[in-house]
Write a protein that holds these residues in place. Structure first.
Motif, PDB file in Angstrom:
ATOM      1  N   ASP A 142       4.840  -3.488  -4.914  1.00 33.31           N
ATOM      2  CA  ASP A 142       3.415  -3.138  -4.857  1.00 33.31           C
ATOM      3  C   ASP A 142       2.713  -3.969  -3.781  1.00 33.31           C
ATOM      4  OD1 ASP A 142       3.930  -1.511  -6.994  1.00 33.31           O
ATOM      5  OD2 ASP A 142       3.156  -2.926  -8.491  1.00 33.31           O
ATOM      6  N   LYS A 189      -9.970  -0.062  -4.777  1.00 33.92           N
ATOM      7  CA  LYS A 189      -9.467   1.290  -5.038  1.00 33.92           C
ATOM      8  C   LYS A 189     -10.246   2.314  -4.227  1.00 33.92           C
ATOM      9  CE  LYS A 189      -8.438   4.563  -8.751  1.00 33.92           C
ATOM     10  NZ  LYS A 189      -8.437   4.789 -10.219  1.00 33.92           N
ATOM     11  N   ASN A 226       0.288   4.989 -10.394  1.00 39.20           N
ATOM     12  CA  ASN A 226      -0.567   4.505 -11.492  1.00 39.20           C
ATOM     13  C   ASN A 226      -0.687   2.984 -11.478  1.00 39.20           C
ATOM     14  OD1 ASN A 226      -0.810   7.211 -12.453  1.00 39.20           O
ATOM     15  ND2 ASN A 226       1.136   6.986 -13.534  1.00 39.20           N
ATOM     16  N   ASP A 228      -2.287  -0.763 -11.364  1.00 38.25           N
ATOM     17  CA  ASP A 228      -3.437  -1.499 -11.878  1.00 38.25           C
ATOM     18  C   ASP A 228      -3.994  -2.311 -10.707  1.00 38.25           C
ATOM     19  OD1 ASP A 228      -5.319  -3.087 -13.086  1.00 38.25           O
ATOM     20  OD2 ASP A 228      -4.032  -3.704 -14.757  1.00 38.25           O
ATOM     21  N   TYR A 229      -5.078  -1.838 -10.117  1.00 35.99           N
ATOM     22  CA  TYR A 229      -5.586  -2.442  -8.887  1.00 35.99           C
ATOM     23  C   TYR A 229      -6.021  -3.891  -9.091  1.00 35.99           C
ATOM     24  CZ  TYR A 229      -5.370   1.990  -6.415  1.00 35.99           C
ATOM     25  OH  TYR A 229      -4.920   3.141  -5.795  1.00 35.99           O
ATOM     26  N   ARG A 230      -6.422  -4.237 -10.287  1.00 33.71           N
ATOM     27  CA  ARG A 230      -6.831  -5.622 -10.539  1.00 33.71           C
ATOM     28  C   ARG A 230      -5.659  -6.584 -10.359  1.00 33.71           C
ATOM     29  NH1 ARG A 230      -9.113  -4.758 -16.448  1.00 33.71           N
ATOM     30  NH2 ARG A 230      -7.158  -3.582 -16.433  1.00 33.71           N
ATOM     31  N   LYS A 231      -4.452  -6.118 -10.661  1.00 33.14           N
ATOM     32  CA  LYS A 231      -3.277  -6.976 -10.527  1.00 33.14           C
ATOM     33  C   LYS A 231      -2.789  -7.073  -9.082  1.00 33.14           C
ATOM     34  CE  LYS A 231      -1.590  -6.206 -15.242  1.00 33.14           C
ATOM     35  NZ  LYS A 231      -0.461  -5.738 -16.081  1.00 33.14           N
TER      36      LYS A 231
END
Length: 240
Positions: A142, A189, A226, A228-231
């Motif tokens: 990622d 995002k 999918n 998790d943009y915060r991570k």
């Protein structure tokens, strides 16, 4: 009937004097048979070695990229703050909430920030690669996003301070800047920085994989979905 079997048959016919070819032609054909079959076997062995060794070599080449920075974008944001001194209480069993005259403070802080996205190949391994014949699929880690810099345009800061209020302190200004930085990171995002990082990473890696002998149309660069943009936010190296 294969090439080698065909010539073996001819040689056998010659040995029994049933062939119409002279003996020296038989010797020439036998020489061609030996050289041709030998070269074919040698070439096949080399190709097998190249295919077998391509995945480990590719992993080593990709690991050399370390942190591959693929995207940099500039963001302009205006941070605003508005507060009013209010008088609250209860009079004759009725609540009141009144804004005091000249007790208002407002500020608009323009700031410029730089976002960078990268892919870390520290844990990249053969598990990230799937090969099916002459087709290869590479699942990349990622992307990570870091806010590398931010700056307030001091000349364009607009503020209004009521007569009964104190001016904004340096600590308050620093807090507002930090709030602005966090607001930008919360919007990664919407900014499309992650998707751009993935596309640019594919453009860098496809030629690298092609150099290992794969055709570009047989190379697939894949990413997890999918997210998790915060991570994806790398706060460890965030700096002003």
């Amino acid at each position: 009937m294969s090439f080698c079997c065909f010539f073996s048959y001819l040689c056998n016919m010659i040995s029994h004097k049933t062939s119409i070819f002279p003996t020296y032609w038989a010797l020439l054909l036998l020489l061609l048979l030996t050289v041709g079959c030998g070269q074919k076997a040698e070439t096949t062995a080399v190709d097998d070695d190249i295919v077998q060794d391509s995945v480990p070599s590719l992993v080593m080449q990709i690991q050399k990229c370390s942190k591959l920075y693929t995207t940099e974008i500039k963001v302009h944001k205006i941070v605003t703050h508005d507060d009013v001194v209010r008088l609250k209480g209860n009079l004759m069993r009725k609540n009141f909430n009144i804004a005091l005259p000249l007790g208002e403070r407002k500020i608009a802080i323009p700031m410029d920030a730089t976002l960078k996205a990268y892919i870390d190949f520290a844990d990249f391994s053969e598990e990230n690669i799937e090969r099916d014949g002459d087709k290869i699929t590479i699942l990349l880690p990622d992307p990570k996003v870091v806010l590398t810099s931010s700056k307030i345009d001091q000349k364009e800061v607009k503020s209004f301070v009521g007569l009964t209020r104190s001016h904004f302190t340096d600590k308050e200004m620093s807090d507002y800047e930090q709030q602005g930085r966090q607001a930008i990171l919360d919007r990664i995002k919407d900014l499309g920085v992650v998707e751009t990082a993935q596309e640019n990473a594919a453009r860098v890696l496809v030629p690298m994989v092609a150099q290992m002998g794969y055709k570009e149309e047989n190379i697939t660069i894949a990413f997890r979905k999918n997210l998790d943009y915060r991570k994806l936010i790398d706060a460890n190296i965030e700096k002003k």
